[in-house]
Design a protein around this motif. Structure first.
Motif, PDB file in Angstrom:
ATOM      1  N   ALA B 189       0.806  -1.223   0.000  1.00  0.00           N
ATOM      2  CA  ALA B 189       0.000   0.000   0.000  1.00  0.00           C
ATOM      3  C   ALA B 189       0.837   1.271   0.000  1.00  0.00           C
ATOM      4  CB  ALA B 189      -0.950  -0.004   1.203  1.00  0.00           C
ATOM      5  N   GLN B 190       2.066   1.242   0.531  1.00  0.00           N
ATOM      6  CA  GLN B 190       2.851   2.486   0.558  1.00  0.00           C
ATOM      7  C   GLN B 190       3.171   2.969  -0.848  1.00  0.00           C
ATOM      8  OE1 GLN B 190       7.052   2.303   1.873  1.00  0.00           O
ATOM      9  NE2 GLN B 190       6.737   0.113   2.150  1.00  0.00           N
ATOM     10  N   ASP B 191       3.194   2.036  -1.826  1.00  0.00           N
ATOM     11  CA  ASP B 191       3.467   2.451  -3.202  1.00  0.00           C
ATOM     12  C   ASP B 191       2.238   3.033  -3.894  1.00  0.00           C
ATOM     13  OD1 ASP B 191       6.257   1.585  -3.243  1.00  0.00           O
ATOM     14  OD2 ASP B 191       5.386  -0.414  -2.951  1.00  0.00           O
ATOM     15  N   ILE B 192       1.084   2.919  -3.232  1.00  0.00           N
ATOM     16  CA  ILE B 192      -0.113   3.600  -3.750  1.00  0.00           C
ATOM     17  C   ILE B 192       0.066   5.105  -3.584  1.00  0.00           C
ATOM     18  CG2 ILE B 192      -2.575   4.017  -3.366  1.00  0.00           C
ATOM     19  CD1 ILE B 192      -2.912   1.155  -2.479  1.00  0.00           C
ATOM     20  N   LEU B 193       0.699   5.509  -2.484  1.00  0.00           N
ATOM     21  CA  LEU B 193       0.687   6.918  -2.083  1.00  0.00           C
ATOM     22  C   LEU B 193       1.223   7.896  -3.141  1.00  0.00           C
ATOM     23  CD1 LEU B 193       1.484   6.432   1.701  1.00  0.00           C
ATOM     24  CD2 LEU B 193      -0.698   7.112   0.679  1.00  0.00           C
TER      25      LEU B 193
END
Lengths: 340, 231
Positions: B189-193
């Motif tokens: 999910a951190q790469d969604i940001l």
């Protein structure tokens, strides 16, 4: 207290707002029955894909009907089982996260408890204790209900659910899906006396059901017939009469065994007109009374989920601390609100 | 800018929270636990950041492709938050997340993403990194047999995603360009940001009910009419 109910355990997306003081405020429903009819039965993945598209538009519409805003809600109740896992996940996660984002309590509701209590959505509703016949595509159960969360399973099906037997017989006779209404409709022109199917499990003691033998008997009759339109109607009528009679015999037996006179019939098959007539007649004979939800609340809906959630919350049940979806969840494992 | 990000599209489950300059995240690899652990992980992040749901500017999520139920868990959660708080939802491709992770971990510029789609197929897409450090889709996302995957000879593509280890033989023909394997397998999910921030700035957020999964595999059953044709 205003409770939003979300139901997504099978192929119906149901949303409702229930007021614990004033009763049902509004409800919306989308049934995927036409979609699944193309496939000859419910395709779980297709059901799940539909729920996720529908639940918000249905909720907006429901709140609009109720002239309420999301901020007016006091709690969210969602079906957490039993049912199709993928379908349950959609509505359950949606309900849990909606409650979280609104900062209000969330409550997991047992789908069958919703069906058990559904007649209480009506002005003239039963009082505890009563016997409930839960009869649908997934269930055929007799339950003694002594109060909210006080359920004793008296009888269950050993094989097919009654609704499942209707579906399979409808398929056999080329009537399509869903089987209940299709068989009932075909039976209108049929002679229920021409094919006398045995009433399974009625000649012995107990409250168990079995419908797979009846389905096989219908198949044998069909294969030995000329398979004319008349045969379709007569087999449908004979089959329906056997299912309905069997259900009625066991309901009366359960009332007698438990020394009760109030019967509730709920679930999709409880919409069957023959069953309603027969139960009304036989229960009246022992001085009792039968209660049904209105037809639209016999099948899956959000109103019964909002109701069950509302009754539990106003009964003192604490909102849940952890989240769980329970595709298999026995109704007799439920406990009263204060004990949960 | 405050963005909550959720990904549950694979066996990995992760959430991330951008709170102005700070990024926090939680993740787990526990199978079949996504729905159960999701909210506790979100609550931890929000509590650490001292944020309430109403303080969010947007909610972003991995919209697939991936496990059907997994993708719907993230989607339903994001829809509910977007609806409940009345903020935009930002659907981001799970394949783009894997490509973006390759940038973050290895500075990779061109990623050939292959995720295991079961049933002998892969979810497939190629991504190239732009000057802003964000991965951009080259061509289309597809679901297909690994043997049917094609990739232009240039640039020098780096294979990323879980399917390269599952179908090493069937994918060999696309590895011939002399590319290297990277330890980037599952989305986070951190790469969604970074992708979500850009979408929000561009006004690409959508209303809750329009934030929907992308499955790529769209035929999941045959109708009775189709079955009759097949027989």
């Amino acid at each position: 207290m205003l409770v939003l109910g979300i139901e997504s355990s099978c192929d119906e997306t149901g949303i409702a707002v229930y007021d614990t003081d004033a009763g049902l405020v509004a409800h919306t429903l989308f049934s995927q029955v036409d979609t699944h009819a193309l496939y000859g039965g419910v395709v779980p993945e297709i059901a799940s894909r539909d729920h996720i598209k529908r639940w918000i538009p249905l909720t907006r519409e429901c709140l609009e009907q109720a002239q309420l805003k999301l901020e007016d809600l006091d709690a969210v109740a969602y079906t957490s089982g039993p049912g199709l896992a993928g379908a349950l996940f959609t509505g359950a996660i949606a309900g849990r996260m909606l409650a979280w984002s609104l900062g209000i309590p969330a409550l997991a509701v047992h789908h069958m408890e919703g069906h058990l209590l559904a007649p209480m959505l009506e002005a003239h509703s039963p009082s505890f204790p009563f016997i409930c016949l839960l009869v649908s595509g997934g269930h055929t159960q007799l339950v003694r209900v002594d109060g909210l969360g006080q359920y004793k399973l008296l009888g269950d099906t050993l094989d097919d659910a009654a609704g499942e037997a209707f579906d399979k017989t409808a398929k056999l006779l080329g009537l399509g899906y869903p089987g209940g209404p299709k068989v009932a409709n075909a039976a209108l022109d049929g002679d229920p006396e021409r094919f006398k199917f045995a009433r399974p499990m009625t000649n012995r003691a107990g409250l168990e059901f079995s419908f797979s033998g009846l389905k096989t008997a219908a198949m044998t009759a069909w294969r030995q017939s000329e398979q004319s339109a008349r045969d379709v109607a007569d087999i449908a009528a004979g089959f329906q009469a056997a299912v309905v009679d069997t259900l009625a015999i066991k309901c009366l037996r359960a009332l007698k065994q438990e020394h009760l006179t109030t019967l509730v019939a709920s679930g999709g098959v409880a919409a069957n007109a023959q069953l309603r007539n027969l139960l009304a007649k036989r229960v009246a004979r022992i001085g009792g009374e039968v209660f049904y939800p209105r037809l639209e609340f016999c099948t899956d809906n959000g109103a019964m989920i909002a109701l069950a959630g509302g009754l539990r919350l106003s009964g003192g049940q604490k909102p849940e601390q952890h989240f769980e979806v329970r595709p298999r969840w026995p109704v007799e494992s439920l406990v009263p609100p204060q004990a949960s | 800018m405050k963005i909550l990000a959720i990904d549950t599209a694979t066996e990995a489950c992760s959430v991330a929270l951008q709170c102005d300059g700070e990024i926090r995240f939680r993740d787990t690899l526990e199978p079949r636990a996504h729905a159960r652990v999701l909210l506790p992980m979100i609550e931890e992040l929000m509590a650490e950041a001292g944020l309430s749901p109403a303080g969010l500017d947007a909610v972003a999520f991995g919209r697939g492709p991936g496990s059907f139920t997994g993708v719907r868990i993230a989607t339903a959660a994001a829809q509910a938050v977007a609806y409940g708080v009345d903020i935009p939802a930002l659907p981001v491709s799970s394949l783009a997340l894997v490509a973006q992770q390759a940038v973050r971990k290895h500075g990779i510029e061109h990623a050939a993403v292959a995720m295991d789609a079961r049933m002998g197929e892969v979810y497939w897409a190629a991504y190239s990194c732009l000057a802003d450090g964000l991965m951009q889709l080259v061509g289309d996302e597809r679901v297909l047999a690994p043997a049917a995957v094609t990739l232009p000879d240039t640039p020098n593509w780096t294979p990323v995603g879980s399917a390269w280890a599952v179908y090493p033989e069937a994918l060999r023909h696309v590895r011939a360009g002399g590319v290297t394997q990277a330890a980037v397998t599952l989305p986070h999910a951190q790469d969604i940001l970074p992708l979500a921030k850009l979408m929000l700035q561009r006004g690409e957020g959508v209303a809750a009910e329009l934030a929907l999964p992308v499955y790529l595999r769209n035929q999941v059953a045959l109708t009775e009419a189709q079955r009759r044709t097949t027989d």
